[in-house]
Design an enzyme around this catalytic site. Sequence first.
Site, PDB file in Angstrom:
ATOM      1  N   TYR A   1      -7.701  -1.021   5.296  1.00 10.68           N
ATOM      2  CA  TYR A   1      -7.254  -0.731   3.925  1.00 10.68           C
ATOM      3  C   TYR A   1      -6.517  -1.933   3.328  1.00 10.68           C
ATOM      4  CZ  TYR A   1      -2.976   0.780   6.544  1.00 10.68           C
ATOM      5  OH  TYR A   1      -1.896   0.880   7.391  1.00 10.68           O
TER       6      TYR A   1
ATOM      7  N   ASP B   1      11.279   5.430  17.333  1.00  7.31           N
ATOM      8  CA  ASP B   1      10.510   5.059  18.525  1.00  7.31           C
ATOM      9  C   ASP B   1      11.359   5.071  19.797  1.00  7.31           C
ATOM     10  OD1 ASP B   1       8.216   4.769  17.087  1.00  7.31           O
ATOM     11  OD2 ASP B   1       7.914   2.641  17.540  1.00  7.31           O
TER      12      ASP B   1
ATOM     13  N   ARG C   1       3.795  -3.615   6.352  1.00  8.18           N
ATOM     14  CA  ARG C   1       4.957  -3.066   7.048  1.00  8.18           C
ATOM     15  C   ARG C   1       6.229  -3.829   6.654  1.00  8.18           C
ATOM     16  NH1 ARG C   1       7.542  -3.367  11.923  1.00  8.18           N
ATOM     17  NH2 ARG C   1       7.925  -1.375  12.994  1.00  8.18           N
TER      18      ARG C   1
END
Length: 384
Positions: free
Chosen positions: A215, A296, A109
């Site tokens: 992952y 968000d 991220r």
Amino acid sequence: MQSSRSLIGIIGAGIGGLAVAAALRARGFNVRVFEQTLKFARVGAGIQMTPNPMKVLRALGVEPELRRISFEPVSGLNRDYDSGAVTNELPLRTAIEDRYGAPYLCAHRADLHTAIKNVVPDEVISFGRKLAGIEQGASSVTLTFTDGSTETVDALIAADGVHSVVRDAMLGKEEPRFTGRVAYRTTFPASLLGDKQIAPSRTKWWGPDRHIVIYYVTANRDEVYFVTSQPEDAGWMTRESWSTKGDVNVLREAFSAFHPEVRRVLESCPEVYKWALLARDPLPRWTEGRVVLLGDACHPMPPYMAQGAAMALEDAIVLARCLEGVEPEGFATAFKRYEWTRKPRASQIQQMSGKNTWMQHNTNPDWVYGYDAVTAPLTDSPVD
Ligand code: FAD
């Protein structure tokens, strides 16, 4: 191009705030981003970038860097938690690119965030500015920060995330519902897995009441990420925070019935972070006069479809398109157009995410992955 030198303020230099800053600057707007933190930390979190946000990232000029640094999974693999039986597999790489015209990448991220930040000039971002409140006048918005300083802007975009101060000021204090679940997550060096590396897919292991997604997050596969969702009675004491730590032994115990491949990953990870999973209904509106919410701040969602940042990125480009060529007196109308365009899709994905069934079995993902926010028609009237 924008002719006047009006100033658009953006609260939050997260994924959505930086993306809208870049998209507006590309259309000639003068923007300033106010961010509460002094410096961003590389906290352990991965992010899946499905083809729909990849088209936005392409428009922002970030795609080549993301292709260089990200892991490109062979498939989106869904497996039964204990037998390991494959319940659904979506071929990725060239198959997904041929289908939707953009890749499906997995990254850290913080690396995604840095890549977007690199297309926004440093002087546009003010760090250490925590918004405390706003006051809207007829043609401006005054921002007050926690250090007592103020700024006046012609319009305000609130990209201040899940604990949005602007949303609370606009709609009253929010009361999210605790779902009784928490997400544990971390990134760690793949070398800790030794010679038993994970599959080159993005794999979600589905248990009866919990799951884990695993992952790689780097092109050279030297860093592994996982995120879980599991019931936890005391989880309501946890915050929605990127830095709250969890107990790795509690996590291992919670997944002790899972497949040996999963247990091996959990045995190898040195530490974990914990995020409370809260539920929220779609907001009644996203804008008021010259103030508008994005990402968000207006549609936080559980991470089960990997579409939270994707929606923030789609918002960013659509908002910039709605503002294109608009003078300050037209900002409020442009914000409404953005809300009408974005709210139906974001609300649908927000509600669908909560169900946590996406892709477990054969699913057609066209309506999510096939959407192109860069070219999608803009909506000129409210949609029921
Ligand atoms: P944020 O990125 O949270 O940015 C908000 C910014 O505003 C921050 O920099 C914050 O410091 C700043 N800010 C807040 N308050 C103030 C204030 N008062 N004054 C000034 N600045 C302020 N999404 C995906 O698309 N794919 C995934 O795979 C995925 N995985 C996820 C996994 C987990 C565990 C979680 C919890 C989320 C995941 N998401 C994923 C969702 C994604 O991380 C968010 O949706 C995305 O970060 C939202 O971007 P944003 O810009 O709206 O908010």
